[in-house]
Structures are given as structure tokens and as C-alpha cells.
Motif scaffolding. Structure first.
Motif, PDB file in Angstrom:
ATOM      1  N   LEU A  91       8.439  -5.314  -6.353  1.00  0.00           N
ATOM      2  CA  LEU A  91       7.381  -6.091  -6.777  1.00  0.00           C
ATOM      3  C   LEU A  91       6.185  -5.320  -7.286  1.00  0.00           C
ATOM      4  CD1 LEU A  91       7.094  -9.387  -4.783  1.00  0.00           C
ATOM      5  CD2 LEU A  91       8.196  -9.166  -6.920  1.00  0.00           C
ATOM      6  N   ALA A  92       6.230  -3.773  -6.654  1.00  0.00           N
ATOM      7  CA  ALA A  92       5.109  -2.802  -6.808  1.00  0.00           C
ATOM      8  C   ALA A  92       5.172  -2.491  -8.268  1.00  0.00           C
ATOM      9  CB  ALA A  92       5.304  -1.765  -5.949  1.00  0.00           C
ATOM     10  N   ARG A  93       6.346  -2.379  -8.916  1.00  0.00           N
ATOM     11  CA  ARG A  93       6.641  -2.278 -10.268  1.00  0.00           C
ATOM     12  C   ARG A  93       5.928  -2.937 -11.131  1.00  0.00           C
ATOM     13  NH1 ARG A  93      12.856  -0.330 -10.740  1.00  0.00           N
ATOM     14  NH2 ARG A  93      12.706   1.351  -9.257  1.00  0.00           N
ATOM     15  N   ILE A  94       5.913  -4.282 -10.950  1.00  0.00           N
ATOM     16  CA  ILE A  94       4.971  -5.416 -11.769  1.00  0.00           C
ATOM     17  C   ILE A  94       3.491  -5.103 -11.732  1.00  0.00           C
ATOM     18  CG2 ILE A  94       4.584  -7.961 -11.816  1.00  0.00           C
ATOM     19  CD1 ILE A  94       7.333  -8.368 -10.718  1.00  0.00           C
ATOM     20  N   HIS A  95       3.050  -4.448 -10.568  1.00  0.00           N
ATOM     21  CA  HIS A  95       1.879  -4.513 -10.655  1.00  0.00           C
ATOM     22  C   HIS A  95       1.035  -3.096 -10.781  1.00  0.00           C
ATOM     23  CE1 HIS A  95      -2.288  -5.692  -8.878  1.00  0.00           C
ATOM     24  NE2 HIS A  95      -2.160  -4.572  -7.984  1.00  0.00           N
ATOM     25  N   MET A  96       1.966  -2.129 -10.843  1.00  0.00           N
ATOM     26  CA  MET A  96       1.724  -0.861 -10.847  1.00  0.00           C
ATOM     27  C   MET A  96       0.706  -0.720 -12.228  1.00  0.00           C
ATOM     28  SD  MET A  96       4.148   2.572 -11.500  1.00  0.00           S
ATOM     29  CE  MET A  96       5.048   2.072 -10.002  1.00  0.00           C
ATOM     30  N   PRO A  97       0.880  -1.255 -13.566  1.00  0.00           N
ATOM     31  CA  PRO A  97       0.075  -0.755 -14.544  1.00  0.00           C
ATOM     32  C   PRO A  97      -1.304  -1.094 -14.345  1.00  0.00           C
ATOM     33  CG  PRO A  97       1.874  -2.094 -15.320  1.00  0.00           C
ATOM     34  CD  PRO A  97       1.991  -1.820 -13.886  1.00  0.00           C
ATOM     35  N   HIS A  98      -1.840  -1.915 -13.416  1.00  0.00           N
ATOM     36  CA  HIS A  98      -2.966  -2.362 -12.983  1.00  0.00           C
ATOM     37  C   HIS A  98      -3.923  -1.342 -12.203  1.00  0.00           C
ATOM     38  CE1 HIS A  98      -6.303  -5.414 -12.858  1.00  0.00           C
ATOM     39  NE2 HIS A  98      -6.293  -5.247 -11.446  1.00  0.00           N
ATOM     40  N   VAL A 153     -10.012  -2.553 -17.228  1.00  0.00           N
ATOM     41  CA  VAL A 153      -9.061  -2.548 -16.383  1.00  0.00           C
ATOM     42  C   VAL A 153      -8.776  -4.196 -16.107  1.00  0.00           C
ATOM     43  CG1 VAL A 153      -8.372  -2.226 -13.814  1.00  0.00           C
ATOM     44  CG2 VAL A 153      -9.502  -0.549 -15.262  1.00  0.00           C
ATOM     45  N   THR A 154      -9.594  -5.005 -16.279  1.00  0.00           N
ATOM     46  CA  THR A 154      -9.342  -6.577 -15.791  1.00  0.00           C
ATOM     47  C   THR A 154      -8.025  -7.001 -16.601  1.00  0.00           C
ATOM     48  OG1 THR A 154     -11.728  -6.891 -16.222  1.00  0.00           O
ATOM     49  CG2 THR A 154     -10.370  -8.554 -16.124  1.00  0.00           C
ATOM     50  N   ASN A 155      -7.709  -6.655 -17.859  1.00  0.00           N
ATOM     51  CA  ASN A 155      -6.679  -7.008 -18.535  1.00  0.00           C
ATOM     52  C   ASN A 155      -5.501  -5.975 -18.605  1.00  0.00           C
ATOM     53  OD1 ASN A 155      -5.558  -9.239 -19.801  1.00  0.00           O
ATOM     54  ND2 ASN A 155      -5.790  -8.134 -21.906  1.00  0.00           N
ATOM     55  N   LYS A 156      -5.697  -5.057 -17.894  1.00  0.00           N
ATOM     56  CA  LYS A 156      -4.437  -3.999 -17.838  1.00  0.00           C
ATOM     57  C   LYS A 156      -3.387  -4.441 -17.001  1.00  0.00           C
ATOM     58  CE  LYS A 156      -4.261   0.973 -17.770  1.00  0.00           C
ATOM     59  NZ  LYS A 156      -4.882   2.258 -17.597  1.00  0.00           N
ATOM     60  N   LEU A 157      -2.425  -5.325 -17.228  1.00  0.00           N
ATOM     61  CA  LEU A 157      -1.808  -5.955 -16.398  1.00  0.00           C
ATOM     62  C   LEU A 157      -0.348  -5.968 -17.234  1.00  0.00           C
ATOM     63  CD1 LEU A 157      -3.782  -9.161 -15.596  1.00  0.00           C
ATOM     64  CD2 LEU A 157      -3.490  -7.337 -14.110  1.00  0.00           C
ATOM     65  N   SER A 158       0.618  -6.054 -16.454  1.00  0.00           N
ATOM     66  CA  SER A 158       1.972  -6.341 -17.020  1.00  0.00           C
ATOM     67  C   SER A 158       2.204  -7.990 -17.452  1.00  0.00           C
ATOM     68  CB  SER A 158       3.138  -5.949 -16.173  1.00  0.00           C
ATOM     69  OG  SER A 158       3.231  -7.027 -14.757  1.00  0.00           O
ATOM     70  N   ILE A 159       3.137  -8.049 -18.109  1.00  0.00           N
ATOM     71  CA  ILE A 159       3.351  -9.627 -18.928  1.00  0.00           C
ATOM     72  C   ILE A 159       3.573 -10.471 -17.661  1.00  0.00           C
ATOM     73  CG2 ILE A 159       4.594 -11.040 -20.220  1.00  0.00           C
ATOM     74  CD1 ILE A 159       4.938  -8.810 -21.978  1.00  0.00           C
ATOM     75  N   ALA A 160       4.254 -10.314 -16.769  1.00  0.00           N
ATOM     76  CA  ALA A 160       4.656 -11.030 -15.679  1.00  0.00           C
ATOM     77  C   ALA A 160       3.502 -11.109 -14.803  1.00  0.00           C
ATOM     78  CB  ALA A 160       5.762 -10.307 -14.848  1.00  0.00           C
ATOM     79  N   GLU A 161       2.744  -9.989 -14.570  1.00  0.00           N
ATOM     80  CA  GLU A 161       1.551 -10.405 -13.599  1.00  0.00           C
ATOM     81  C   GLU A 161       0.405 -11.223 -14.256  1.00  0.00           C
ATOM     82  OE1 GLU A 161      -1.737  -7.950 -10.788  1.00  0.00           O
ATOM     83  OE2 GLU A 161      -0.483  -6.688 -12.162  1.00  0.00           O
ATOM     84  N   ARG A 162       0.210 -11.018 -15.868  1.00  0.00           N
ATOM     85  CA  ARG A 162      -0.701 -11.830 -16.558  1.00  0.00           C
ATOM     86  C   ARG A 162      -0.322 -13.455 -16.548  1.00  0.00           C
ATOM     87  NH1 ARG A 162      -0.253  -9.019 -21.134  1.00  0.00           N
ATOM     88  NH2 ARG A 162      -2.161  -7.643 -20.363  1.00  0.00           N
TER      89      ARG A 162
END
Length: 342
Positions: A222-229, A239-248
Motif C-alpha cells: 500500500l505504501a506505493r499508493i501513498h508515496m506520491p504524497h 502538496v494537498t492534492n499531490k495524490l495518486s488517483i487511488a488515494e484521491r
């Protein structure tokens, strides 16, 4: 370990006047709702009869609009007030202590239209295909908004449930090719209902995101999903919207679940959106502002930008987005386990 001791940067400013106003509105709204009945009734009558407010994509557009207003404001504040920045990471080579810290790399608004498109499109696709189901709305009105005929003419159309836990696809026809409207409750909410629903929904959302956030950091897959943030040099509003599509999507779906599971009124939802966006931008702002929400909330319950900046710097602790009680509980559990192993 005391939460305040772990984050010594947290400090309270003199905000007694904003606190008095804030708590006066809450207390009168909960204990004397009749004060606000006329205003809420008039407001709801206007919204109920508004075609734009009935548009199925209203909440998505409201979210995007709130973000494109709030985030640039914080970004401007960030650029113009280096003394308020709390996560400055100076270069390794020695520099003058009085030198203005460099602004981290950020994108101009004109370069971010694709970001808004990527955010909005999955949500609008759901808005245009799924029937909206809100508390206080009859099944007949829900059916009609979803393009199903009245009275019932076939078994499939009879299977519509008013529960949001049982999603229903729009009945796509030439006459109704997309889910473009949403059925609304006739009655306006009281201020007591609105405030209690807001408090409860934020409590539920904070808990849901706390647990998934812990998983994002401690489960490698799951860490890969959150890494872009966490790929930034200094905490700043973008940084607020620096999210992967899945996390968003997870963020939006958790917010919807928190509102739906308690049967929130549609006006509660409409009020939740700007508060939600404000809190997200605030905790990621990288700024120590004198009027931030964590300074209004007593007992250190509000996390705020300083606490969240520590999380982004270390990758540990402060997993809950808005409040501190879940992290305090996690610290207590982990310390208890450590003490038992000694």
C-alpha cells in the motif's frame, strides 16, 4: 508519551475573540436552534428550487471550486510570508541566517488544469451514472431522478433501495441518457442537526483515514499508493492534492461514507465540502497561521499544520488528518506493548 511533548513546536496563540465567536455560534446552534430556523428555511427553499443545486455533479464542482479558491490563497500566503513557514529545509552548504529561504518548486495555476481534470473526471463519471440517495427523500423521488418510470412497470425497476450501501445505476434511455439531477429532501435541517451531523461526520472520517493512513505507511504494498504524497522538499499548499488517483478516490469515498452512514441532510453535505477542503489545505499549508483551526480547538485536539509537517518530515506519527486523539491512542497502545516486552 505526552503528545504535546513529542511535538514541542505546537503552541497556542491568543485567539480568545475568534474562540468566543466560534463557540457562541456552536452553542446557540445546538441549544437554541430556533434562532437560525428562519435563515435555514429561506436558504433551503432557495437551494431546493435551484436547478444548478439539483445538478448531480454539484458536489464535485463545489469541491473543485473550493479548492481552486482556497489553495492559491494559501500558496500566495506561503510565498509572501517566509517567517510563517514551518518546514523550511535549508541546503547543506552554509548560508546566512538572515537569508530568505528559497521557495520550493511549485506549479503555476495555468499548468495545473490537467490535475483538476484527473481529479474531477472519475467523480463526474460516478455522478452521471449512479443515482444519488439522500436521507429524507422518498423512494419514488429517487426512482424518478434515476430515469425509472412511475408506476413500476418491471421487476428490475422495483429493486431500487433507498440505502446508499446498495448503489443503483441510472436507467439509461434516450429520454434520460445520464444521471443529471438529484432528488432532494423537502424539509430544511435545524441548526442542531446540521452542527451535530458535521461534528459526527468529521469524527468518522478522521477515524477512517487514520486507519488507512497507518496501513499506507506500514504495509509495503500500500505504501506505493501513498508515496506520491511525500515526494516534496518542503511542505507547501500544493502538496494537498499531490495524490495518486487511488488515494484521491479513497479520500472522497471515505468522506461520502462518513456523511451517508449517519443520514446527513444534503445541506450538511454542502457545508461539509468547504470545511473539508479548508482543513485539507490548512494542514498541508506549511504555515503557522495565528487563526488556524487547531488554535481554536481546546485540549490540543486539533492536529494542524505543525503536527502534519512533522509527519511529512519523519513519516511516522500524526496519521489522523485533522485531530490528535487517534494518534494519542496509537502511542498509548505501542508504549504499553513496549513496556510489556521489557
Amino acid at each position: 508519551m505526552d503528545f504535546g511533548a513529542k511535538y514541542p513546536q505546537i503552541r497556542m496563540s491568543s485567539v480568545w475573540i475568534p474562540r468566543i465567536i466560534f463557540y457562541s455560534l456552536i452553542l446557540t446552534g445546538v441549544f437554541h436552534p430556533s434562532i437560525y430556523d428562519s435563515f435555514l428555511s429561506t436558504l433551503w427553499t432557495f437551494l431546493y428550487n435551484s436547478r444548478f443545486y439539483r445538478f448531480s455533479g454539484f458536489e464535485t464542482l463545489e469541491t473543485v471550486l473550493c479548492y481552486i479558491i482556497m489553495e492559491p490563497f494559501y500558496t500566495y500566503k506561503f510565498g509572501q510570508n517566509p517567517n510563517l513557514r514551518i518546514d523550511v529545509r535549508r541546503p547543506k552548504q552554509k548560508t546566512s541566517g538572515s537569508e530568505r529561504p528559497k521557495i520550493p518548486k511549485m506549479r503555476r495555476p495555468s499548468k495545473r488544469m490537467g490535475e483538476m481534470f484527473i481529479y474531477a473526471m472519475p467523480l463526474l463519471m460516478m455522478d452521471f451514472t449512479m443515482i444519488k440517495k439522500f436521507a429524507g427523500v422518498s423512494v419514488a423521488d429517487i426512482r424518478q431522478s434515476g430515469g425509472y418510470t412511475l408506476p413500476l412497470v418491471n421487476a428490475s425497476s422495483a429493486d431500487i433501495s433507498p440505502s446508499f450501501l446498495l448503489p443503483t445505476i441510472h436507467n439509461f434511455t434516450l429520454k434520460s441518457p445520464l444521471q443529471l439531477t438529484r432528488a432532494l429532501p423537502v424539509e430544511s435541517p435545524s441548526s442542531r442537526r446540521l452542527l451535530l451531523e458535521l461534528a459526527t461526520s468529521f469524527f468518522i472520517y478522521d477515524a477512517l483515514f487514520f486507519f488507512i493512513h497507518v496501513a499506507f505507511h506500514r504495509i509495503k504494498i500500500l505504501a506505493r499508493i501513498h508515496m506520491p504524497h511525500h515526494t516534496h522538499t518542503e511542505m507547501h499548499p500544493q502538496v494537498t492534492n499531490k495524490l495518486s488517483i487511488a488515494e484521491r478516490l479513497a479520500l472522497v469515498l471515505f468522506a461520502n461514507f462518513a456523511l451517508n452512514i449517519i443520514g446527513s441532510h444534503v445541506l450538511t453535505r454542502s457545508t461539509f465540502v468547504p470545511l473539508f477542503v479548508y482543513l485539507l489545505v490548512e494542514v498541508h499549508s506549511g504555515l503557522d497561521l495565528p487563526w488556524s483551526y487547531d488554535k481554536l480547538i481546546p485540549f490540543g485536539w486539533g492536529a494542524g499544520s505543525r503536527v502534519h509537517a512533522v509527519h511529512h518530515r519523519t513519516g511516522e506519527g500524526a496519521f489522523a488528518p485533522f485531530f490528535t486523539w487517534w494518534d494519542r491512542g496509537l502511542e498509548w497502545v505501542e508504549e504499553s506493548q513496549t513496556n510489556k516486552s521489557l
